[in-house]
Design a protein around this motif. Sequence first.
Motif, PDB file in Angstrom:
ATOM      1  N   LEU A   1       0.844  -1.190   0.000  1.00 26.37           N
ATOM      2  CA  LEU A   1       0.000   0.000   0.000  1.00 26.37           C
ATOM      3  C   LEU A   1       0.883   1.246   0.000  1.00 26.37           C
ATOM      4  CD1 LEU A   1      -3.037   0.538   0.088  1.00 26.37           C
ATOM      5  CD2 LEU A   1      -2.836   0.883   2.546  1.00 26.37           C
TER       6      LEU A   1
ATOM      7  N   LEU B   1       2.754   1.649  -3.361  1.00 27.51           N
ATOM      8  CA  LEU B   1       1.903   2.260  -4.378  1.00 27.51           C
ATOM      9  C   LEU B   1       1.869   3.781  -4.202  1.00 27.51           C
ATOM     10  CD1 LEU B   1       1.142  -0.183  -5.900  1.00 27.51           C
ATOM     11  CD2 LEU B   1      -0.891  -0.433  -4.472  1.00 27.51           C
TER      12      LEU B   1
ATOM     13  N   ILE C   1      -0.334  -7.693  -2.332  1.00 28.73           N
ATOM     14  CA  ILE C   1      -1.787  -7.553  -2.309  1.00 28.73           C
ATOM     15  C   ILE C   1      -2.305  -7.613  -3.732  1.00 28.73           C
ATOM     16  CG2 ILE C   1      -1.777  -6.156  -0.225  1.00 28.73           C
ATOM     17  CD1 ILE C   1      -2.095  -3.674  -1.918  1.00 28.73           C
ATOM     18  N   PHE C   2      -3.566  -7.808  -3.820  1.00 32.26           N
ATOM     19  CA  PHE C   2      -4.236  -7.923  -5.105  1.00 32.26           C
ATOM     20  C   PHE C   2      -3.888  -6.769  -6.045  1.00 32.26           C
ATOM     21  CE2 PHE C   2      -8.243  -7.398  -7.590  1.00 32.26           C
ATOM     22  CZ  PHE C   2      -8.151  -8.583  -8.294  1.00 32.26           C
ATOM     23  N   TYR C   3      -3.753  -5.586  -5.481  1.00 38.90           N
ATOM     24  CA  TYR C   3      -3.526  -4.412  -6.314  1.00 38.90           C
ATOM     25  C   TYR C   3      -2.099  -4.245  -6.799  1.00 38.90           C
ATOM     26  CZ  TYR C   3      -8.209  -3.357  -5.315  1.00 38.90           C
ATOM     27  OH  TYR C   3      -9.553  -3.459  -5.262  1.00 38.90           O
TER      28      TYR C   3
ATOM     29  N   ARG D   1      -0.377  -6.094  -8.660  1.00 38.78           N
ATOM     30  CA  ARG D   1      -0.195  -6.356 -10.094  1.00 38.78           C
ATOM     31  C   ARG D   1      -1.049  -5.438 -10.951  1.00 38.78           C
ATOM     32  NH1 ARG D   1      -2.326 -12.067  -8.851  1.00 38.78           N
ATOM     33  NH2 ARG D   1      -1.419 -11.155  -6.998  1.00 38.78           N
ATOM     34  N   MET D   2      -1.835  -4.607 -10.293  1.00 42.53           N
ATOM     35  CA  MET D   2      -2.689  -3.709 -11.045  1.00 42.53           C
ATOM     36  C   MET D   2      -2.060  -2.335 -11.291  1.00 42.53           C
ATOM     37  SD  MET D   2      -6.341  -4.682  -9.338  1.00 42.53           S
ATOM     38  CE  MET D   2      -6.948  -3.049  -9.719  1.00 42.53           C
ATOM     39  N   SER D   3      -0.988  -2.056 -10.599  1.00 35.40           N
ATOM     40  CA  SER D   3      -0.397  -0.729 -10.767  1.00 35.40           C
ATOM     41  C   SER D   3       0.309  -0.648 -12.110  1.00 35.40           C
ATOM     42  CB  SER D   3       0.605  -0.462  -9.644  1.00 35.40           C
ATOM     43  OG  SER D   3       1.698  -1.337  -9.757  1.00 35.40           O
ATOM     44  N   THR D   4       0.589   0.571 -12.534  1.00 33.80           N
ATOM     45  CA  THR D   4       1.387   0.728 -13.746  1.00 33.80           C
ATOM     46  C   THR D   4       2.667   1.452 -13.391  1.00 33.80           C
ATOM     47  OG1 THR D   4      -0.068   2.588 -14.153  1.00 33.80           O
ATOM     48  CG2 THR D   4      -0.282   0.725 -15.625  1.00 33.80           C
ATOM     49  N   PRO D   5       3.797   0.855 -13.603  1.00 36.36           N
ATOM     50  CA  PRO D   5       3.964  -0.556 -13.979  1.00 36.36           C
ATOM     51  C   PRO D   5       3.656  -1.474 -12.794  1.00 36.36           C
ATOM     52  CG  PRO D   5       6.083   0.481 -13.573  1.00 36.36           C
ATOM     53  CD  PRO D   5       5.068   1.569 -13.466  1.00 36.36           C
ATOM     54  N   PRO D   6       3.403  -2.731 -13.061  1.00 36.53           N
ATOM     55  CA  PRO D   6       3.104  -3.689 -11.989  1.00 36.53           C
ATOM     56  C   PRO D   6       4.243  -3.757 -10.975  1.00 36.53           C
ATOM     57  CG  PRO D   6       2.629  -4.659 -14.126  1.00 36.53           C
ATOM     58  CD  PRO D   6       3.327  -3.359 -14.398  1.00 36.53           C
TER      59      PRO D   6
END
Lengths: 340, 340
Positions: B254, B257, B282-284, B286-291
């Motif tokens: 967190l 990110l 956490i789940f997120y 791999r959702m960030s850019t870039p992962p």
Amino acid sequence: MKRVTLKDVSERAGVSTAAVSYVLNGREGKVSPETVDKVHSAVKELNYIPDFSARSLANNKSKLIGVVIPQTEDQSQLLLQNPFYSELVCGIEGKLRQSGYHMILSGVDKGAGYLDTSMQRNLDGAIIMGIYQESFYEELKKVSMPIVLIDSYINDSYFNVIGLDDEEGGYLAVKHLIDNGHVNIALVTGMIRKDGVIEKRFLGYKRALKEANLFYNADYVFEHSVSYEYGEQAGRIIADKHPEITAVFATSDLVALGVMRGLSEGGRKVPYDVSIIGFDDIFYARMSTPPLTTVKQNITARGAMAAERLLSAIQNAEHRTDQPILMPLELAVRQTVRKL
Amino acid sequence: MKRVTLKDVSERAGVSTAAVSYVLNGREGKVSPETVDKVHSAVKELNYIPDFSARSLANNKSKLIGVVIPQTEDQSQLLLQNPFYSELVCGIEGKLRQSGYHMILSGVDKGAGYLDTSMQRNLDGAIIMGIYQESFYEELKKVSMPIVLIDSYINDSYFNVIGLDDEEGGYLAVKHLIDNGHVNIALVTGMIRKDGVIEKRFLGYKRALKEANLFYNADYVFEHSVSYEYGEQAGRIIADKHPEITAVFATSDLVALGVMRGLSEGGRKVPYDVSIIGFDDIFYARMSTPPLTTVKQNITARGAMAAERLLSAIQNAEHRTDQPILMPLELAVRQTVRKL
DNA sequence: TTGTAGGCGTTATCAG
DNA sequence: CTGATAACGCCTACAA
């Protein structure tokens, strides 16, 4: 640690158990002030803690609220991964605890009902999120306890509903896109089910198109599941096969985030090539790059409101307190929509 | 809907309440097969649902587990917004329900204890996440029920602990950075508290530096709170004031990110200008850019494991089942670390 | 193998 | 205003 009982307290205070019970339940009018004092100090000295099981047995009040949230597709895990639900739960729990209630959080097994749980636990009420099959609601009614529904358009005055004007929300989103000059607007969404919130948002999408004299193209509707993965998949398809699409309305932020990823994997930039707008304004909406423009609902407040309404229904011993509540909605304009 | 009781069932089946109780509790050895049948069909016909309050009163087993998660700083809301906790809760709930238990999910008011709740509800056990003041644990011990701790290094054999080799995790993260040629490595983290997981990760950070003969610079430690906002703030500072820093280890995804966001706001590109590695997966992530590259723990599995251990402790009527468990840890290499 | 009866901790009724 | 006492629904010796 041996349990201190009401009786212990009454003996210590030199009064009857009934007197103690009265004092503890605030019916102090029925008892002399000095008795009240004696009881209070005995409770302190003994560190008496009431037993809710016994209480529940004696008067059918458990101070326990059932909170049900949807499960993942494979039916084994809570959908808490979707921040929409976790934020809702936060709001609910806060309000409940502050009012002396506790929450049993659970999913409900496929097919199986919730009647068992609510009877077993003598639940005082329940908050149900998501949408289930008809029979589920029928069962719920049999239990005869106050119930608050979130995200359901079940048209049954038995239930309290804390809703949203989803149709308007969908309309707002798409109108924002149109106002920014977009014409070919895709919809990416979970299954459009009757009486579900998604259907309403879908209706709002259509209304906005119609109002702007835009053609509704069924090919632009990508419908599958409310998940990041599906959004990503849809984003890819749009990038690969639909160069004419310049904007996307995703009926949920989680999906919108996925679409963004899919789009960028497919080599299209947000918002330069494609604009995107979501729905919900989950915590992560503002964390994406670029930050997601979305239709904002105050999720935590909605949870708190649900709890509040439930408690008031319980206290007034009626199932339904008032008209359905619609929580406010507004556009959160951030950086994923570009003016054409 | 009037409640169907044991007695109703016994009358319907033409046997005694004791017999019914035996059958229901699986002590079928004490009862003739045909009685068993009669009871079963009577239960079916009447749709009998046992009352757990009564059961709890009679035998001190509530089939209820307390699950406690930390609250936000202002102490009013659950920290479910941190996906780490929601994923943990998912794992716990699944396992519990599948075993016929329910979960009371709650925070615990500042200062106030958990003793009251556990006594009131006759909890069979509890899973506590996060780290609290000493007195909290002392209270817990008084209740004398099995307890599983997650994310605590309390050194007390009374408690079951489902842990992680946090020190090794921190080491792995920083070593990965060093292996990629980084030298000036910042640490962004929540408060480093004694006996907390963060302290261990911090120790791992220092060990990796030392092993590589790098200088430990206290100025590179940004310590405040486990939140996206703080990460963002720290990222900004690093961007503005520390051009020499080429890599960041954040002790929680967190925060990582947030750092990414702060960095980019400050005009620095991840991973081109600054590399970053997180912790948790956490789940997120791999959702960030870039992962996000991060130290992966299987959070849901950890929750399930916690539930499993708790249940086994309950069944064996012992507080502590085994040695503390350490869940496995591995590097999830994605795209936020660049080779220098 | 079966049934009876007492107890778990509270609440609530109903005489004093 | 107070204090026995009977529920509440279930479990489990103990007795039959």
